[in-house]
Design an enzyme around this catalytic site. Structure first.
Site, PDB file in Angstrom:
ATOM      1  N   GLY A 252       7.263   4.295 -46.723  1.00  0.00           N
ATOM      2  CA  GLY A 252       7.884   2.952 -46.701  1.00  0.00           C
ATOM      3  C   GLY A 252       9.233   2.918 -45.959  1.00  0.00           C
ATOM      4  O   GLY A 252       9.835   3.940 -45.687  1.00  0.00           O
ATOM      5  N   SER A 253       9.703   1.795 -45.583  1.00  0.00           N
ATOM      6  CA  SER A 253      10.998   1.640 -44.907  1.00  0.00           C
ATOM      7  C   SER A 253      11.437   0.189 -44.991  1.00  0.00           C
ATOM      8  O   SER A 253      10.629  -0.698 -45.288  1.00  0.00           O
ATOM      9  CB  SER A 253      10.910   2.041 -43.428  1.00  0.00           C
ATOM     10  OG  SER A 253      10.368   3.326 -43.269  1.00  0.00           O
TER      11      SER A 253
END
Length: 788
Positions: A252-253
């Site tokens: 994720g980011s």
């Protein structure tokens, strides 16, 4: 610190092992491993002088004249700081890590040999253009320049009695592939096959939550998802008969851009943070390279030149989050033996390519692996001799991949138009690419190759013999989701869904929940005159949307005892902020863990133990989606997934009591001492930690962090290891396009991979404290050029 280089013959760097697997690493050994960063050298391969300046945090700034020399300097500086990390990633890519890590790495090496990354690297290298090959070759020359001239190697080599092999230009491609091959949907499709086989198609489909109605979309900014989602049950039913018998074979980011119309400076701000597993040293390397053609600074992968995901030059900045796109397919192949191996396709039998590879294992016998390949790709699951096995088709390894030609174009771009055009050939990974320029434009693009094929491929492994599930090209570049200077004045991505279902192509059925994106969007909407400091506040956003939802239910819960009632009172006074020094986040997290555990074990039945302890991106991601769906069910008092006879009130009371018992056992009786930071700390393994006990002494310091997996201040943990941080921000950055020197950044540990270096973990204290380091970009700021 001036580096002017001449070629020297390679020194023999092999040494005898310094210690056994159980002894400690001496300080002398650590000190002896530090490279000389003040030496003056010369190499006849350089076009002119190259200067490598190191700032107060040890971050290298490479000043050269030509493109070749800039990448030479980047390779040299990276090897000074991260050579063993580079060697790890190269061995990982080629399935050779067991040569150093022994039997603990054999299973990983077997899988990587089956992926056949070396073969795809050879093919890619032959296809890329001359400019890109020259970039890789210059970088490799710089790495080897360090290996050939240094008198000090990373301490791991001395301990193991090993020495580094020469770096090659092809190795640059390999380390990039290794860092991304497991970021696709392969593991998710295998996990879904397992759920269908164990629970049946109807129940498996019911337990596959999709992107929530009303969830935030990326394009256009602020739009909410109104679609009907995909036919999960239909996909499961149609594929169920083919996956039977195959199911047991086994990141994720955030980023965002704010237009100048909403900033104090009148110019854009770009910010974000990639989320990956914490490791020592960090996956990203801060550095700066400059020549007459470009002046670029950002985060690179040690072993690969340029700044693929995060960086800027003098005129444009770019950053990414994972787009969650589906670009990996699994094909069930039907084999028959005989004098040679064949597989069925559209009524005929094709020859399957097979060959044997040998994995050398430190301290043990070598392991032979048989590798089989069909036209769909390498066999990665199952044995062809059984009659059925699964082939892996992946955009990055299916045919020549020239995507990294974009690296040099990025560095030389001068506008968002040029940046967009530079991404035409990008292949893998698919990213939410956010970028802006100093003229004031901001933009978004879903970059990467997404294949066009049947929707059956989206859910499960599909039969390879029918010919019905072949790729039919890729989504045209011109039709990829994109936006320029949106009316609302900002762009937000956090692994959430890109577009609504009126978009004509399939991208994915699996996204992160909207929680992080929603908090970032709401914060930016409140900022009409944003500053760099405001972007730091968004980075530090730690209000948990799930916490706010469950807090609404707590007044109706009847605690089982006074201790539980005291914990309930602490929660009811809480604002939902996952602060590192507060007790409420720890109580809430322990409460939610026990609540989720009870319900998930009921839902998943025979798969529960595996699902709640597995690694990777298959079962764990599904578990996170189930947890998010439970939040929505609790809010509406939907008890359809609860055990028979249970209610949300009864389960909440039980979970609260279990949380109190858990925290008492772990921390003690004083509830004031139950701070989140005491149980929510980074796991930061060294790559050799699974093999040797001494490797723990080479790890970075543990960092207590606020936030969790649902907050923009990201610090997630796995269900199998509460509440040790498994994944977190591995960098944070803020780019100020009105003044690059006013930008900010930070990484979890430091620039150096050497434990004895002053820059091994000098950024840790500020990373945990949600602070940033100054960003020295201009040569005046660095101190190379004097102010007039």
């Amino acid at each position: 610190m001036l580096y002017s280089y001449t070629a020297r013959s390679q020194q023999s760097c092999a040494r005898s092992p310094l210690l056994s697997d159980t002894r400690t690493v001496s300080q002398n050994a650590l000190d002896d491993a530090l490279p000389n960063v003040t030496v003056s050298l010369s190499f006849d391969t350089l076009d002119g002088p190259v200067t490598i300046y190191r700032d107060e945090y040890g971050i290298p700034h490479v000043k050269a004249t030509t493109v070749h020399d800039a990448f030479f300097g980047q390779g040299f500086a990276t090897a000074q700081d991260r050579l063993f990390q580079m060697d790890h990633d190269r061995r990982w890519a080629y399935g050779r890590w067991a040569e150093l890590a022994g039997e603990s790495a054999v299973e990983q090496d077997v899988l990587m040999r089956k992926f056949q990354l070396r073969r795809s690297v050879e093919r890619d290298y032959g296809a890329i253009n001359a400019e890109t090959r020259a970039m890789f070759e210059a970088y490799a020359e710089g790495v080897n320049g360090f290996i050939e001239t240094t008198e000090a190697l990373p301490v791991e080599y001395a301990i193991l009695g090993e020495s580094p092999e020469a770096w090659t230009a092809k190795d640059c491609l390999a380390v990039f592939k290794a860092r991304h091959v497991l970021m696709g949907h392969m593991e998710a499709k295998l996990w879904r096959a397992k759920t269908v086989a164990a629970l049946g198609a109807e129940r498996a489909a019911e337990l596959m939550p999709q992107y929530e109605k009303g969830g935030l979309l990326i394009v256009p900014p602020g739009a909410e998802y109104l679609g009907d989602n995909y036919d999960v049950l239909g996909g499961y039913v149609s594929g169920a008969e083919h996956v039977d018998g195959m199911a047991d074979a086994d990141s994720g980011s955030n980023n965002w851009a704010v237009h100048g119309s909403r900033t104090t400076s009148g110019k854009p701000l770009l910010a974000g943070d990639p989320h990956r597993p914490i490791e020592t040293p960090s996956v990203y390397y801060q550095n700066h390279i400059s020549c007459d053609e470009f002046d670029g600074m950002g985060l690179s992968f040690p072993g690969c030149p340029g700044f693929p995901h995060f960086g800027h030059n003098a005129r444009v900045a770019w950053c990414v989050t994972h787009a969650a796109a589906d670009y990996q397919d699994l094909y069930i192949e039907s084999f028959r033996g005989g004098s040679s191996l064949h597989y069925e396709h559209k009524g005929s039998w094709k020859h399957a390519e097979t060959h044997a590879e040998v994995i050398q294992v430190r301290g043990a016998e070598a392991v032979e692996v048989e590798v089989t390949t069909t036209h769909h790709g390498p066999i990665v699951v199952g044995e062809p001799s059984s009659g059925r096995a699964i082939a892996f088709k992946y955009t990055a390894t299916d045919g020549p991949n020239m995507g990294l030609e974009a690296l040099l174009m990025q560095l030389c771009s001068s506008s968002v138009d040029e940046m967009d055009a530079a991404m035409r050939g990008w292949v893998d990974p698919c990213n939410n690419y956010v970028f802006g320029d100093v003229e004031g434009d901001i933009a978004y693009l879903t970059r990467g190759k997404v294949p066009i094929r049947s929707m059956a491929n989206a859910w499960l492994p599909v039969p390879g013999w029918t010919g019905e599930h072949e790729w039919e090209g890729f989504i045209p570049f011109e039709e990829m989701p994109r936006i320029r200077n949106p009316e609302n004045g900002f762009i937000v991505t956090a692994n959430n869904k890109q577009v609504d279902d009126d978009y004509p192509y399939y991208i994915s059925v699996q996204y992160a929940t909207e929680h992080r994106a929603r908090r970032i969007y709401d914060r930016l909407a409140e900022m009409p005159n944003a500053t760099v400091e405001d972007m730091g506040d968004v980075h530090a956003e730690r209000v948990s949307i799930p916490a706010l939802a469950y807090l609404k239910l707590l007044p109706g819960v009847e605690p089982a005892d006074e201790r539980s009632a005291e914990a309930q009172r602490v929660l009811l006074r809480w604002d939902g902020k996952m602060d590192v020094d507060a007790a409420a986040p720890a109580i809430f997290s322990a409460f939610r863990y026990h609540l989720d555990d009870t319900i998930l074990r009921h839902l998943l039945g025979p798969l529960a133990d595996y699902a709640l302890s597995a690694g990777g991106r298959g079962a764990p991601h599904h578990v996170s989606l189930l947890k998010a769906h439970l939040v929505r069910m609790a809010e509406t008092d939907d008890a359809s997934w609860l055990p028979s006879g249970a209610t949300w009130k009864s389960l909440n009371a039980e979970a609260l009591g279990n949380a109190v018992e858990y925290l008492t056992d772990r921390i003690g009786n004083d509830m004031n001492e139950w701070t989140w930071g005491k149980i929510h700390q980074t796991n930061r393994p060294h790559w050799l930690s699974n093999a040797y006990s001494w490797a723990a002494e080479l790890e970075g310091p543990a960092m207590p962090l606020g936030g969790d997996g649902d907050t923009p201040l990201a610090a997630s943990y796995s269900h199998s290891d509460p509440f040790g941080i498994a994944g977190s921000s591995v960098a944070r950055y803020i780019y100020d396009l009105s003044d690059w020197d006013n930008s900010r950044w930070i990484v979890p540990f430091g620039a150096s991979g050497h434990p004895a270096s002053a820059h091994f973990s000098d950024q840790s204290v500020h990373m945990g404290g949600r602070r940033f380091h100054p960003y020295d970009y201009s040569w005046i700021q660095i101190g190379v050029v004097r102010r007039s």
